[in-house]
Design a protein around this motif. Structure first.
Motif, PDB file in Angstrom:
ATOM      1  N   PRO A 186       2.739  -2.670  -6.398  1.00  0.00           N
ATOM      2  CA  PRO A 186       1.862  -3.606  -6.149  1.00  0.00           C
ATOM      3  C   PRO A 186       2.478  -4.912  -5.525  1.00  0.00           C
ATOM      4  O   PRO A 186       1.894  -5.581  -4.789  1.00  0.00           O
ATOM      5  N   GLN A 214      -1.069   4.930  -5.131  1.00  0.00           N
ATOM      6  CA  GLN A 214       0.379   4.811  -4.444  1.00  0.00           C
ATOM      7  C   GLN A 214       1.141   5.646  -5.364  1.00  0.00           C
ATOM      8  O   GLN A 214       2.123   6.241  -4.936  1.00  0.00           O
ATOM      9  N   PHE A 245      -3.409   0.065  -7.517  1.00  0.00           N
ATOM     10  CA  PHE A 245      -2.043   0.486  -6.967  1.00  0.00           C
ATOM     11  C   PHE A 245      -1.646   2.048  -7.572  1.00  0.00           C
ATOM     12  O   PHE A 245      -0.711   2.746  -7.258  1.00  0.00           O
ATOM     13  N   GLU A 263       4.452  -5.307 -12.603  1.00  0.00           N
ATOM     14  CA  GLU A 263       3.131  -5.362 -12.037  1.00  0.00           C
ATOM     15  C   GLU A 263       2.183  -6.326 -12.747  1.00  0.00           C
ATOM     16  O   GLU A 263       1.146  -6.705 -11.989  1.00  0.00           O
ATOM     17  N   MET A 275      -6.399   3.612  -1.864  1.00  0.00           N
ATOM     18  CA  MET A 275      -6.415   2.337  -2.231  1.00  0.00           C
ATOM     19  C   MET A 275      -7.390   1.355  -1.797  1.00  0.00           C
ATOM     20  O   MET A 275      -8.128   0.818  -2.657  1.00  0.00           O
TER      21      MET A 275
END
Ligand SMILES: Nc1nc2c(ncn2[C@@H]2O[C@H](COP(=O)(O)OP(=O)(O)O)[C@@H](O)[C@H]2O)c(=O)[nH]1
Lengths: 604, 76
Positions: A366, A285, A282, A516, A241
């Motif tokens: 996020p 992730q 994000f 998000e 990230m």
């Protein structure tokens, strides 16, 4: 283009075989209405269609029912030129029960059949050999031994199905007319003649189960695995990230420096990099989470997890099978709601589907990540093994799960009266433990990232642009006197009790489209305000702006509970067949979320 | 006796399924190999009357009490 269809029972290595035959170019098609996932890929001049794995041609759950319906349809269709049925060579008896049913069905519809005898590498490792020629004769169909993993026999198999698809009439199954014995009897006698001894195959599996299903150790291991899963979302993903963030920051700086000051420059740095960029961070992730869930699934551990969870979950009116949809709900609610189809009991299935939106899906990542970065210090414990931010993450997920269980109990009480008399029982096969193959796993991981961007990207783009325009005008760049501020002040009374000012209010409001969006919206808002600051450090901006701890925690709780996703509501409506259930949940979870946020803001 | 009553590591022979089982479940169990005369072994039990783990033919299955109670077995 003609179709070749691929069938087989679950855990027979069908997905891997499909991958090896088609390469990584695949399409997942959701059939409108029923949404059975049929993967298809190119094999030579044919389209290879991968049918969901089923144990039998008689269905027990809704999932199987739909898959079987589709299979019957495909058997009738002229576009189908060949049926490939995958067998697990280490478990011949069980594979053949399904294989023989498929053979008989193909016989009825005059379709050619080829059997792939997969996992032959494992059979060889046990020092056993299967005489495929004789087995072919006994089955009345062509049989090819192969291993989708070590690639033994794969080349010959490709040539064979190419040939069979061109001349299916030479591959019609021949069934001895005088054979009166049932599918079960035939498969038993064939597996006795050709297969491995059960004890040899199951030895390793039973030894590992002795550890992972142990009454004490098994439970401990379960918690360790789940905890590591959540920790790794944070720790493994963070270098990735940071990389994305830095690259975006550099790009933004470069673009901003090479353009003259003015509206275009502001638009690109604030709306594009600030809004859309802060959400791209994000993606790693989400990919890490998908990777770990995929690893657990392909290795065979998820079935054990379902077994361990069955009893505890049954106290909440759920089934052990609810565990897998719940877990994948942590990646995305939509496939999870569909995965709930494997739950045999209709009532437990409904309750599972209704509570899945409470699992913290990756779209919340996020939001959590941003708020945690703002509120929680990055303290390390045990020499970096644990960190406070990771623990907070775990707690947020945990709150979602606990809320889901409590709601399940409530729903269970409410539907007690119409309890199904013929509730379907919990029956589960425990597959062999296997080392997953990287190919389908990587494919899944990449797809998850791509789909996330594809699904959320356009919405986020337009929302960012929209917010930026409203926030930039009428007095170019003065947020406090913009149109957005006017709207924001108008809705501020709703969010004031939560300790949040109008900017958060606007961000929450737009995030009802998809969660998000929240980060992108805040990114745009703070970007407009601090026009010449570094865009990448949104968390630092918010920190400097001063968000109180109570309001921040309230905001996190709000995002744990609220059902802010148009796509999930639509899926719920489709799968439950009731708009009332879907919108009821939307309103119900929204109110609950608001109350929890209010409590946090007031009492912390 | 029923399948639920056998102890860990014990082996039994299946006598038959409870005829009042839902036909779909009956069919599925039969296809999985729960048929009279088949030998079945209990590999482990889970705490608090959780599902029982069984070895039948070349597969390992897990069944909950509700269903294990409706499969009749006899010790040999
Ligand atoms: N040793 C070995 N493992 C295999 C073979 N084919 C698949 N596997 C593994 O078996 C597991 C289940 O495979 P998968 O393709 O997911 O099965 P599906 O449920 O039938 O789609 C995975 O961990 C695969 O890597 C094979 O030919 N040999």
């Amino acid at each position: 283009m003609k179709n070749i269809i691929l069938v087989g029972k679950p855990n027979s290595g069908k997905s891997l075989l499909f991958n090896q035959l088609t390469g990584l170019r695949q399409k997942v098609a959701n059939f409108p209405g029923v949404t059975v996932e049929l993967k298809s890929g190119q094999f030579g001049d044919y389209r290879l269609v991968d049918f969901p794995g089923t144990y039998s041609l008689k269905s027990l759950s809704r999932d199987e029912e739909l898959a079987i319906e589709k299979l019957h349809e495909a058997m009738l269709s002229d576009a189908t030129s060949l049926v490939v049925c995958n067998l697990d060579a280490t478990r011949l008896e069980r594979s053949l029960v399904f294989g023989l049913q498929v053979r008989d069905l193909a016989h009825k519809h005059n379709k050619g059949v080829v059997f792939s005898l997969n996992m032959i590498d494992e059979v060889q490792r046990f020092g056993h050999e299967i005489d495929t020629e004789k087995l072919s004769r006994d089955l009345g169909c062509a049989v090819y031994a192969l291993s989708a993993k070590s690639l033994i026999g794969l080349h010959e198999f490709k040539l064979a199905i190419q040939d069979a698809a061109e001349h299916p009439e030479d591959f019609l199954p021949t069934i001895k007319a005088d054979d009166e014995s049932s599918v079960l009897q035939i498969s038993r006698s064939l597996s006795k003649r050709y297969g491995l001894k059960a004890d040899i195959v199951l030895k390793k599996q039973n030894r590992i189960d002795g550890f992972l299903l142990n009454n004490v150790l098994g439970g401990v291991m379960f918690f360790i695995i789940m905890f590591l899963l959540f920790q790794s979302i944070f720790t493994w993903a963070s270098p990735l990230m940071d990389g994305v963030e830095m690259a975006l920051g550099d790009m933004a700086a470069f673009v901003s420096n090479s353009l003259p000051d003015g509206i275009v420059n502001d638009f690109i740095t604030d709306a594009l990099f600030g809004g859309v960029g802060s959400f791209l961070v994000f993606v790693p992730q989400i990919m890490v989470l998908t990777f770990i869930i995929g690893l657990l699934e392909d290795s065979g551990y998820l079935a054990r997890a379902a077994l361990i969870c069955h009893k505890p979950l049954s106290y909440f009116g759920l089934s052990g099978r609810s565990f897998i949809p719940y877990l994948s709900g942590h990646a995305c609610a939509i496939p999870a709601i569909m995965a709930a189809r494997t739950i045999e009991s209709p009532r437990k299935r409904l309750i599972t589907m209704m509570t899945i939106p409470l699992m913290s899906c990756s779209a919340r990542l996020p939001v959590y990540a941003l708020l945690i970065a703002v509120l929680i210090p990055d303290t390390q414990y045990l020499g970096g093994l644990l960190n406070l931010q990771g623990i907070t993450f775990f707690i947020l997920y945990f709150i979602g799960i606990v809320t889901a269980l409590l709601v399940s109990v409530l729903l269970n009480k409410m539907t007690e009266s119409d309890k199904d008399k013929a509730d379907m029982p919990f029956i589960l096969e425990l597959p062999t433990y296997r080392l997953p193959h990287w190919k389908p796993l990587m494919h899944r991981v990449l797809t998850s990232g791509k789909q996330f961007i594809k699904r959320a990207g356009p919405v986020i783009f337009w929302v960012s642009v929209f917010i930026w325009v409203l926030g930039y005008f009428p007095e170019s760049g003065e947020l406090q006197s913009s149109y957005l501020a006017m709207i924001g002040h108008w809705i501020e009374p709703i969010f004031e009790p939560l300790g949040l000012d109008w900017r958060y209010g606007v961000a929450i409001l737009v995030s009802f489209l998809a969660r998000e969006v929240f980060v992108g919206a805040l990114g745009t808002l703070f970007g407009i305000q601090g026009a010449d600051e570094n865009i990448a450090g949104l968390a630092a901006n918010i920190q400097a702006d001063g968000l109180t701890l109570g309001a921040g925690i309230g905001l996190m709780l709000f995002y744990v509970v609220a059902l802010q996703c148009v796509a999930t509501v639509a899926t719920l409506k489709g799968e439950t067949g009731s708009g009332k259930v879907a919108w009821g949940l939307f309103v119900g979870y929204g109110l609950l979320a608001y109350c929890m946020a209010w409590l946090a803001a007031t009492f912390i | 006796m029923t399948l639920w009553e056998i102890k860990t590591k014990q082996t039994a022979l299946i006598d038959g399924l409870d005829p009042t089982l839902v036909p779909a479940v009956m069919q599925r169990l039969t296809e999985m190999g729960f048929a009279s005369g088949q030998s079945i072994q209990c590999l482990r039990r889970s705490p608090f009357k959780g599902p029982i783990v069984l070895q039948l033919g070349d597969c390992v299955y897990s069944l909950e009490q509700d269903i294990a109670d409706r499969i009749n077995v006899s010790m040999n």
